[in-house]
Design an enzyme around this catalytic site. Sequence first.
Site, PDB file in Angstrom:
ATOM      1  N   GLY A 194      97.274  60.856  11.913  1.00 31.27           N
ATOM      2  CA  GLY A 194      96.990  61.994  12.781  1.00 31.27           C
ATOM      3  C   GLY A 194      98.074  63.040  12.620  1.00 31.27           C
ATOM      4  N   GLN A 221     103.285  70.420  14.334  1.00 33.13           N
ATOM      5  CA  GLN A 221     104.190  69.612  13.513  1.00 33.13           C
ATOM      6  C   GLN A 221     104.523  70.305  12.189  1.00 33.13           C
ATOM      7  OE1 GLN A 221     101.689  65.858  14.240  1.00 33.13           O
ATOM      8  NE2 GLN A 221     103.741  65.042  13.879  1.00 33.13           N
ATOM      9  N   CYS A 255     105.487  58.377  15.051  1.00 41.93           N
ATOM     10  CA  CYS A 255     105.148  59.786  14.894  1.00 41.93           C
ATOM     11  C   CYS A 255     105.803  60.300  13.611  1.00 41.93           C
ATOM     12  CB  CYS A 255     105.660  60.573  16.100  1.00 41.93           C
ATOM     13  SG  CYS A 255     105.359  62.346  15.973  1.00 41.93           S
ATOM     14  N   LEU A 256     105.057  61.070  12.832  1.00 40.77           N
ATOM     15  CA  LEU A 256     105.609  61.617  11.586  1.00 40.77           C
ATOM     16  C   LEU A 256     106.766  62.573  11.858  1.00 40.77           C
ATOM     17  CD1 LEU A 256     102.317  62.261   9.586  1.00 40.77           C
ATOM     18  CD2 LEU A 256     103.884  60.332   9.381  1.00 40.77           C
ATOM     19  N   HIS A 282      98.077  61.463  21.782  1.00 41.31           N
ATOM     20  CA  HIS A 282      99.315  61.761  21.051  1.00 41.31           C
ATOM     21  C   HIS A 282      99.257  63.179  20.460  1.00 41.31           C
ATOM     22  CE1 HIS A 282     102.652  60.318  18.224  1.00 41.31           C
ATOM     23  NE2 HIS A 282     102.274  61.459  17.678  1.00 41.31           N
ATOM     24  N   GLU A 283      98.126  63.526  19.847  1.00 43.52           N
ATOM     25  CA  GLU A 283      98.023  64.841  19.192  1.00 43.52           C
ATOM     26  C   GLU A 283      97.897  65.976  20.221  1.00 43.52           C
ATOM     27  OE1 GLU A 283      98.975  64.659  16.317  1.00 43.52           O
ATOM     28  OE2 GLU A 283      98.480  62.599  15.786  1.00 43.52           O
ATOM     29  N   HIS A 321     101.272  66.871  21.265  1.00 48.25           N
ATOM     30  CA  HIS A 321     101.966  67.784  20.343  1.00 48.25           C
ATOM     31  C   HIS A 321     101.612  69.239  20.646  1.00 48.25           C
ATOM     32  CE1 HIS A 321     104.202  65.273  17.598  1.00 48.25           C
ATOM     33  NE2 HIS A 321     103.154  64.534  17.285  1.00 48.25           N
TER      34      HIS A 321
HETATM   35 ZN    ZN Z   1     103.212  62.715  16.387  1.00 45.60          ZN
END
Ligand code: ZN
Length: 161
Positions: free
Chosen positions: A44, A49, A87-88, A129-130, A133
């Site tokens: 995701g 990000q 998380c990336l 989660h997204e 962000h």
């Molecule tokens: Zn994330």
Amino acid sequence: MRILTHPNPALKQLAAAVDAYADGELQRLVAEMTKRMREAPGIGLAAPQLGVLKRVIIWELDDGLNTLCNPRLVEASEETETDEEGCLSVPRISVPIVRPVRVVCEGELIGGETVRIEADDLLARILQHEVDHCDGIIILDRAAPEERLAAIRRYMTGEQD
Ligand code: ZN
């Protein structure tokens, strides 16, 4: 573009709603997001990000790639579940996070069609989660206080989880 990592200030910003009808620009953004998510690899990604403060998210599970503009969580179950989340934008770290097990998420597809997604388990967690962000919230903000401090310490010292 690259995936920004904590503590980049862009990850703390509130992202702006997009015009889902403006498809040329959004298609380019989503193509870039998809490329970066896959090469990471991740399941995701949200536009903030990449430093693009727009409310656009993507995710990729067994049913393929999905895109949602202006995602809104309109319902959430009282039942919650704690699971390790990564998380990336916070590489190497995973922290236990409590989230509703089921959510209903509304938004628009590129082109403007409104969709309503009833999600549970992993997909429900990804959507929350997204959307976080898009609101400038990352997993370190969601973790319980004592786990948050430990995770930040591990992250800053470069330890592997
Ligand atoms: Zn994330």
